[in-house]
Design a protein around this motif. Structure first.
Motif, mmCIF file in Angstrom:
data_model
loop_
_atom_site.group_PDB
_atom_site.id
_atom_site.type_symbol
_atom_site.label_atom_id
_atom_site.label_comp_id
_atom_site.label_asym_id
_atom_site.label_seq_id
_atom_site.Cartn_x
_atom_site.Cartn_y
_atom_site.Cartn_z
ATOM 1 N N UNK A 194 2.321 1.455 6.847
ATOM 2 C CA UNK A 194 2.076 0.701 5.613
ATOM 3 C C UNK A 194 1.117 -0.455 5.881
ATOM 4 N N UNK A 195 1.335 -1.160 6.983
ATOM 5 C CA UNK A 195 0.454 -2.285 7.331
ATOM 6 C C UNK A 195 -0.989 -1.808 7.505
ATOM 7 N N UNK A 196 -1.162 -0.689 8.199
ATOM 8 C CA UNK A 196 -2.497 -0.152 8.425
ATOM 9 C C UNK A 196 -3.146 0.259 7.107
ATOM 10 N N UNK A 197 -2.363 0.887 6.231
ATOM 11 C CA UNK A 197 -2.910 1.309 4.935
ATOM 12 C C UNK A 197 -3.261 0.108 4.065
ATOM 13 N N UNK A 198 -2.467 -0.947 4.129
ATOM 14 C CA UNK A 198 -2.790 -2.168 3.384
ATOM 15 C C UNK A 198 -4.091 -2.781 3.896
ATOM 16 N N UNK A 199 -4.289 -2.770 5.196
ATOM 17 C CA UNK A 199 -5.505 -3.328 5.777
ATOM 18 C C UNK A 199 -6.730 -2.500 5.405
ATOM 19 N N UNK A 200 -6.531 -1.182 5.285
ATOM 20 C CA UNK A 200 -7.651 -0.294 4.986
ATOM 21 C C UNK A 200 -7.947 -0.200 3.495
ATOM 22 N N UNK A 201 -7.002 -0.600 2.642
ATOM 23 C CA UNK A 201 -7.190 -0.500 1.190
ATOM 24 C C UNK A 201 -8.315 -1.428 0.749
ATOM 25 N N UNK A 202 -9.156 -0.880 -0.093
ATOM 26 C CA UNK A 202 -10.239 -1.694 -0.649
ATOM 27 C C UNK A 202 -9.718 -2.344 -1.923
ATOM 28 N N UNK A 203 -10.290 -3.442 -2.299
ATOM 29 C CA UNK A 203 -9.841 -4.233 -3.431
ATOM 30 C C UNK A 203 -9.370 -3.417 -4.625
ATOM 31 N N UNK A 204 -8.072 -3.477 -4.900
ATOM 32 C CA UNK A 204 -7.504 -2.831 -6.077
ATOM 33 C C UNK A 204 -7.164 -1.366 -5.911
ATOM 34 N N UNK A 205 -7.514 -0.739 -4.782
ATOM 35 C CA UNK A 205 -7.199 0.686 -4.626
ATOM 36 C C UNK A 205 -5.707 0.873 -4.359
ATOM 37 N N UNK A 206 -5.234 2.034 -4.712
ATOM 38 C CA UNK A 206 -3.815 2.354 -4.555
ATOM 39 C C UNK A 206 -3.499 2.687 -3.097
ATOM 40 N N UNK A 207 -2.321 2.284 -2.673
ATOM 41 C CA UNK A 207 -1.845 2.625 -1.330
ATOM 42 C C UNK A 207 -1.058 3.918 -1.445
ATOM 43 N N UNK A 208 -1.326 4.852 -0.550
ATOM 44 C CA UNK A 208 -0.617 6.130 -0.578
ATOM 45 C C UNK A 208 0.693 5.982 0.180
ATOM 46 N N UNK A 209 1.807 6.317 -0.484
ATOM 47 C CA UNK A 209 3.129 6.164 0.102
ATOM 48 C C UNK A 209 3.632 7.444 0.749
ATOM 49 N N UNK A 210 2.938 8.544 0.543
ATOM 50 C CA UNK A 210 3.363 9.805 1.149
ATOM 51 C C UNK A 210 2.926 9.845 2.611
#
Length: 104
Positions: free
Chosen positions: A41-57
């Motif tokens: 989750x931390x890695x995905x949050x860091x990689x998310x671009x402004x406003x994009x959705x984080x994938x939980x699967x």
């Protein structure tokens, strides 16, 4: 004689080594399994671009590869550390117990 009337068992390096390998390997796998999704989750949050959705699967995707590295590393570390520490604590005077821990 030890405290409580029990005799001290002789130092058994192989037994302590095996116990440490099992304990270290188990601890490493349990910790990695419990914390892996948080790291993902931390890695995905860091990689998310402004406003994009984080994938939980797929929070556990890639866990097997990490366990393949953590299991032997933890097993070897604790397996060697414990008997070495115990032997050095027996060998060194009590005022140098910190050195025994450090050297182990």
């Amino acid at each position: 004689m030890a405290v409580g009337g029990e005799e001290e068992k002789p130092f058994n390096f192989l037994q302590i080594l095996c116990e440490g390998v099992i304990a270290g390997g188990t601890a490493g796998v349990v910790v990695e399994t419990a914390l892996y999704p948080i790291d993902t989750i931390k890695t995905r949050l860091q990689a998310a671009r402004g406003g994009s959705q984080i994938q939980w699967k797929g929070l556990y995707s890639g866990l097997a590869g990490n366990i393949a590295g953590v299991l032997p590393a933890s097993a070897v570390f604790v397996g060697i550390y414990e008997p070495t520490k115990r032997k050095l604590l027996e060998t060194f005077p009590e005022n140098l117990s910190a050195v025994a821990h450090f050297v182990s």
